[in-house]
Design an enzyme around this catalytic site. Sequence first.
Site, PDB file in Angstrom:
ATOM      1  N   SER A  73     -87.461 -59.258  -8.959  1.00 37.67           N
ATOM      2  CA  SER A  73     -88.754 -59.609  -9.542  1.00 37.67           C
ATOM      3  C   SER A  73     -89.561 -58.420 -10.052  1.00 37.67           C
ATOM      4  CB  SER A  73     -89.581 -60.398  -8.523  1.00 37.67           C
ATOM      5  OG  SER A  73     -89.095 -61.716  -8.429  1.00 37.67           O
ATOM      6  N   TYR A 175     -97.767 -67.870  -6.969  1.00 41.39           N
ATOM      7  CA  TYR A 175     -96.653 -67.069  -7.484  1.00 41.39           C
ATOM      8  C   TYR A 175     -95.627 -67.966  -8.154  1.00 41.39           C
ATOM      9  CZ  TYR A 175     -93.094 -63.423  -7.635  1.00 41.39           C
ATOM     10  OH  TYR A 175     -92.151 -62.512  -8.061  1.00 41.39           O
TER      11      TYR A 175
END
Length: 376
Positions: A73, A175
Amino acid sequence: MSSQITDRPPSPLPALSPELAQLIRPLFSGVSPTGGVAVAVIRGNERTVVCRGYADRSGARPVRADTRFALGSVTKTFTGLLLAEMVARGEVRYEDPIDRYLPAEVLPGYPQERPITLLHLATHTSGLPRLPVGLLPSALPRWFTAPYATFSRPHLLRALPRTPVRGMPGAQVRYSSLGCGLLGLALESAAGVRYEELLASRICGPLGLIDTSCGPHGYRRGRRVPSFRLPALPGAAALSSTADDMLRYLQAHLAVDAVPITDRGGTAAALKAALREVRLPRVERRRSGARIALTWNQRSVEEGELLFHTGSTGSLRGRGATAEASGGRDGGAASAVFAGFNPVAQVGLVAMASTLPGLRRRFTQTAYATLRRLAG
């Protein structure tokens, strides 16, 4: 400027200053015996890369400053920088709705009075879930090898209309790897160029990141491991990089005016503007006071403003854990990555490790604490 690089496993740490050796030592403990670690440090004018362990289980390939690790990520910070660069060129705007760049008929349903914008995607405020609908069933047959390889763009386009949007876009931080992945697709649609090529021409090429791409990363049993194949959403987690390249990447964020940029058609001016933009706070998390910049987490601590992001590979679970298992049943370790910097203290840290899945969170937490100590 100093640079100390070692490609020999265990033994003592290289000849660093006692203070710096003490600060980074915790990053080398608790890692899988068959794994490896690469740490890059910027502190003022000092540049240091330290590598330990192996890139393969056989011990034939020591980890070096040019060994590639899957970023997981941390890829999202590159996508956020690409957004800011395209805004600086006037090609897109932060407030543009996503249906300007993506087919409206395949987008998730959301209140029309407040559409999802590019900025919502970059700050995790779109209301979209963490992962696409339908991804888990397609991933299970390849859980230990390439869980996302068969989740193609047609799969994504079929799944998006069934994807729920929680709340009003912009109202709350949730998120979403899906959101950042869609941001990458929107940017490539706006530019008319594939994400990988766009990133290479606008970010990696100008900054001299010669080993940062969606290409192969690392080794398993002496053979190259393919990069995480994420055909539907490369902007979420598909990049691989090296300690050398990530050091250059953080240096660009820390010293915008001093960083050498290959200028082609106004690249330097737009990229420098983008490097300043990505660290500006955009939204604040409720209760914690932490903020989100353009994909970067931002936190005020005693040492100043810290910007950081983590990434991990080897599981579908956990925040940011959206990349391919680098070892799977063959025993290769999963990876953990931390990248962070403090603009005021002019300190930056990248820590990348192939480690057992249960140790990833501890590794990134240790890296965060190390960054704070470096700035102290």
